[in-house]
Design a protein around this motif. Sequence first.
Motif, PDB file in Angstrom:
ATOM      1  N   GLU A  78      -1.806   3.134   9.964  1.00  0.00           N
ATOM      2  CA  GLU A  78      -1.469   2.862   8.776  1.00  0.00           C
ATOM      3  C   GLU A  78      -0.465   1.825   8.482  1.00  0.00           C
ATOM      4  O   GLU A  78      -0.631   0.875   7.574  1.00  0.00           O
ATOM      5  CB  GLU A  78      -1.320   4.269   7.826  1.00  0.00           C
ATOM      6  N   ILE A  88       1.006  -1.216   0.022  1.00  0.00           N
ATOM      7  CA  ILE A  88      -0.215   0.003   0.011  1.00  0.00           C
ATOM      8  C   ILE A  88       0.990   1.340   0.045  1.00  0.00           C
ATOM      9  O   ILE A  88       1.963   1.149   0.655  1.00  0.00           O
ATOM     10  CB  ILE A  88      -0.875   0.045   1.178  1.00  0.00           C
ATOM     11  N   TYR A  99       0.697   5.270   0.445  1.00  0.00           N
ATOM     12  CA  TYR A  99      -0.204   6.419   0.894  1.00  0.00           C
ATOM     13  C   TYR A  99       0.194   7.655   0.235  1.00  0.00           C
ATOM     14  O   TYR A  99       1.494   8.142   0.575  1.00  0.00           O
ATOM     15  CB  TYR A  99      -0.348   6.416   2.363  1.00  0.00           C
ATOM     16  N   VAL A 137       4.094  -0.732   3.812  1.00  0.00           N
ATOM     17  CA  VAL A 137       3.312   0.225   3.544  1.00  0.00           C
ATOM     18  C   VAL A 137       4.211   1.484   3.471  1.00  0.00           C
ATOM     19  O   VAL A 137       5.165   1.672   4.152  1.00  0.00           O
ATOM     20  CB  VAL A 137       2.247   0.596   4.818  1.00  0.00           C
ATOM     21  N   GLY A 188      -8.235   1.652   3.523  1.00  0.00           N
ATOM     22  CA  GLY A 188      -7.742   0.933   4.808  1.00  0.00           C
ATOM     23  C   GLY A 188      -8.436   0.470   5.711  1.00  0.00           C
ATOM     24  O   GLY A 188      -8.502  -0.650   6.391  1.00  0.00           O
TER      25      GLY A 188
END
Length: 414
Positions: free
Chosen positions: A315, A232, A234, A300, A289
């Motif tokens: 996160e 992931i 962000y 991440v 999320g």
Amino acid sequence: AEDPKRRVLKDVFGFDDFRPGQDAVTEALLAGRHVLAVMPTGAGKSLCYQVPALVLGGLTIVVSPLVALMQDQVAALRLAGVAADTINSSLDRDANVAAWRRVAAGQTRLLYLAPERLMTARMLEALARLDIRLIAVDEAHCISQWGPAFRREYEELSRLRGIFPDVPIIALTATADEATRTDIAAQLFAGRVATLVLGFDRPNIKLGIEAKQDSKRQLLGFVQRHAGRSGIVYCLSRKKTEEMAAFLEKNGVRALAYHAGMSKEAREANQNSFMTLSGVVMVATIAFGMGIDKPDVAYVFHTDLPGSLEAYYQEIGRAGRDGRAAEAHMLFGLGDIRMRRLFIDDEDAPAEHKRRAHGRLDTLIGYCETAQCRRQILLGYFGESAVPCRNCDNCLDQTPHADGEAEARIIFAA
Ligand code: ADP
Ligand code: MG
Ligand code: ZN
């Protein structure tokens, strides 16, 4: 002889090892102590009372705020062959009567109840005649008036310790905040907590921060080092998620974007691909999320500074849920701090609120700039002490990065 709690863990739930905190909680409860267990979502709080319930025998009462949650838990326990029941408003009268018969006959090990049902005079009187060995209060932060999840029905639970003075109580929550913790202890345990178990460490996630230079190149390099794994990424803005995803795609990486400005269909399609395929990179805003539980997320990556240390922790916690080595990597630059400060100042909010938001940002910056063990700082923020972890950039590399140092100095001067 074999440890009875391990035997239950293996024979009933099929797990070989306790997760961090679970064994300590179980031991304390078996020794008759009250426990406040503060562990993040997904850490495995349910087993913290389910295992002791089965070792203790008799009846365990589980208080839970949502009927849907209770139904899920009871169904899962029954699948594992555990005699679990719930009495609640969504069941018809016959089902509730049948459940009560099993409870009264001593057949039920775990009984799930909403607080308002448990705390009726009739229920308490009936339960007092049974062999109650443990009380579990799930989502215990609902008792705290200061928290956003406060429920008036939970307040009543403060009478439990008087009604069942000899029964150990376990309160479980994912809310780390000190004031909430104190409040839970005050109400459920008259201020005394025999055992506080915290479980915020995610030791398999390597923590790293790098000075932001050319984010696209830095991201691509990182992703290529983890080729074939799901991750992931962000980003702060919607536009940037699309740009970054397109850039990765152009360079041969399977990447998708996700943000609240996309159509519901497009968002769902991308989320589905990410969940079902392996090796897809999801480039998203924080809209992505919540409720995502994909065990094999290998990393991440933050291309921009998150809003706070809590947000960062939440996160990065989406990585490595399968327990395998995973990575949390952040790009950190001067421009991000300026941007975040502007966000706060532009908010239409009281001055006190802004002051706190700036304070939280300072804490996060402190984490980014530290030369100490990052895990120590992160866990310290949640009230947990830790030894240097050897799985963060600072622990792994005792010689400071020349670049990082220069960047840090500029930021201090700003
Ligand atoms: P929480 O209530 O803390 O959010 P849950 O109790 O719902 O977490 O557990 C999250 C997941 O972790 C569940 O799928 C559960 O089966 C799994 N789990 C819990 N304990 C263990 C363990 N010791 N080993 C492996 N998986 C576990
Ligand atoms: Mg839970
Ligand atoms: Zn460290």
